[in-house]
Write a protein that holds these residues in place. Structure first.
Motif, PDB file in Angstrom:
ATOM      1  N   ARG A   4       0.900  -1.235  -0.070  1.00 45.59           N
ATOM      2  CA  ARG A   4      -0.063  -0.068   0.064  1.00 45.59           C
ATOM      3  C   ARG A   4       0.769   1.183  -0.268  1.00 45.59           C
ATOM      4  NH1 ARG A   4      -5.204   1.059   1.516  1.00 45.59           N
ATOM      5  NH2 ARG A   4      -5.695   3.229   1.733  1.00 45.59           N
ATOM      6  N   GLY A   7       2.623   1.734  -3.324  1.00 44.32           N
ATOM      7  CA  GLY A   7       1.922   1.821  -4.309  1.00 44.32           C
ATOM      8  C   GLY A   7       1.308   3.543  -4.373  1.00 44.32           C
ATOM      9  N   ARG A 194       2.108  -6.620  -7.694  1.00 48.25           N
ATOM     10  CA  ARG A 194       1.341  -6.956  -6.570  1.00 48.25           C
ATOM     11  C   ARG A 194       0.642  -5.899  -6.104  1.00 48.25           C
ATOM     12  NH1 ARG A 194       4.529 -10.219  -2.290  1.00 48.25           N
ATOM     13  NH2 ARG A 194       2.465 -10.410  -1.638  1.00 48.25           N
ATOM     14  N   ASP A 196      -2.247  -3.952  -7.155  1.00 51.69           N
ATOM     15  CA  ASP A 196      -3.648  -3.963  -7.428  1.00 51.69           C
ATOM     16  C   ASP A 196      -4.160  -4.926  -6.234  1.00 51.69           C
ATOM     17  OD1 ASP A 196      -3.431  -2.371  -9.552  1.00 51.69           O
ATOM     18  OD2 ASP A 196      -3.684  -3.906 -10.953  1.00 51.69           O
ATOM     19  N   GLU A 197      -3.662  -5.920  -6.264  1.00 52.67           N
ATOM     20  CA  GLU A 197      -4.128  -7.043  -5.356  1.00 52.67           C
ATOM     21  C   GLU A 197      -3.883  -6.535  -3.777  1.00 52.67           C
ATOM     22  OE1 GLU A 197      -3.580 -11.545  -3.754  1.00 52.67           O
ATOM     23  OE2 GLU A 197      -2.201 -10.768  -5.389  1.00 52.67           O
ATOM     24  N   LYS A 199      -3.558  -3.435  -2.613  1.00 48.02           N
ATOM     25  CA  LYS A 199      -4.257  -2.272  -2.503  1.00 48.02           C
ATOM     26  C   LYS A 199      -5.705  -2.785  -2.035  1.00 48.02           C
ATOM     27  CE  LYS A 199      -1.784   1.213  -5.008  1.00 48.02           C
ATOM     28  NZ  LYS A 199      -1.844   2.463  -6.125  1.00 48.02           N
ATOM     29  N   ARG A 200      -6.316  -3.756  -2.910  1.00 54.10           N
ATOM     30  CA  ARG A 200      -7.776  -4.093  -2.454  1.00 54.10           C
ATOM     31  C   ARG A 200      -7.746  -4.840  -0.912  1.00 54.10           C
ATOM     32  NH1 ARG A 200      -7.531  -6.033  -7.820  1.00 54.10           N
ATOM     33  NH2 ARG A 200      -6.962  -8.060  -6.851  1.00 54.10           N
TER      34      ARG A 200
END
Length: 219
Positions: A4, A7, A194, A196-197, A199-200
Motif C-alpha cells: 500500500r 503503491g 502486486r 492492485d491485489e 491495495k484491495r
C-alpha cells in the motif's frame, strides 16, 4: 501494508519523515531499538532480550493483569484475509524483529500509540493492528522470541533488515529527498506486479479496523 505504501507517491512519505522533527526522533529510536535487540539476539542473551520485549509489550498493550480486548485485528479479521492462526507445525520461524523493535521504540520514548489512534493515518492503524496481534497472541509472541534467539537463518535475514533500516534512517536524518526517492522507487519496482491485489486487501482490512476503532471511541 508495504504494498500500500509503495503503491503511493514517494514524496508523501518523504515529507512525513524528513520534515517532521518528531518523526526523525522516532525513526532514530526505532533503528536504535533494532540494533540493540539484534545484538541481544545474536549473542543469545535470553534473559535480557525476553525482559526487554515483555516489558515493552506490557507498557503498550498491557499484561495478563491488565486485560483489554483487542480493538484492531482479531482472529476473525485475520482469517478473512488468510492471515489467521497457523498450526505451530506449519509455521515457519520468524523473529518479527520489525514489530518487536516498534513496540520497544514506543516504550523507550514513552509513547502509547492508542492515545493518538484517531488522528493517525490508515497505514498506521494497520501497522498498529498487526503489531498488537503479534503481542496479544502469547503463542506467536513466544515463538517469535524463541526464533529470534535460536534460529541462525533468521539472524541472516534480520541482518539485511537492520542494514536497510539503518540506510533509511541515515537518508532521513540527512534530509535527502533525492536519496529517499531512489530508495523508494527501487522498492516500488520490486512490488509493482502486486500493487492492485495488495491495495484491495489493505483497503478492506483498514476499513474493518476503522469501524472497530470508531465503535471503541464512540464515534
Amino acid at each position: 501494508m508495504a504494498i500500500r505504501i509503495y503503491g503511493s507517491k514517494w514524496h508523501v512519505y518523504a515529507g512525513l519523515a524528513i520534515l517532521n522533527p518528531f518523526a526523525k526522533a522516532q525513526i532514530q529510536q526505532y533503528v536504535q531499538s533494532v540494533s540493540e535487540l539484534y545484538k541481544l539476539m545474536i549473542t543469545r542473551n535470553r534473559d535480557a532480550f525476553r525482559t526487554r520485549i515483555l516489558e515493552a509489550g506490557k507498557f503498550v498493550f498491557g499484561g495478563p493483569d491488565r486485560y483489554r480486548e483487542p480493538i484492531l485485528l482479531t482472529d476473525q479479521i485475520m482469517e478473512q484475509f488468510s492471515l489467521g492462526s497457523i498450526p505451530p507445525k506449519e509455521r515457519k520461524g520468524n523473529s518479527h524483529l520489525s514489530l518487536l523493535a516498534m513496540v520497544d521504540c514506543w516504550h523507550r520514548m514513552g509513547i502509547n500509540p492508542f492515545d493518538h489512534l484517531i488522528c493517525q493515518t490508515p497505514p498506521f492503524r494497520l501497522w498498529l493492528g498487526i503489531t498488537e496481534y503479534c503481542f496479544k497472541n502469547c503463542e506467536i509472541l513466544e515463538e517469535s522470541m524463541e526464533a529470534a534467539l535460536t534460529d541462525q537463518d533468521i539472524h541472516v535475514e534480520d541482518l539485511s533488515f537492520y542494514t536497510a533500516a539503518l540506510g533509511w534512517a541515515q537518508c532521513i536524518q540527512l534530509g535527502s529527498f533525492e536519496g529517499y526517492n531512489l530508495r523508494f522507487q527501487d522498492t516500488a519496482d520490486f512490488f509493482q506486479s502486486r500493487f492492485d491485489e495488495g491495495k484491495r486487501n489493505s483497503t478492506a482490512m483498514i476499513n474493518l479496523i476503522t469501524k472497530k476503532t470508531a465503535k471503541v471511541h464512540g464515534a
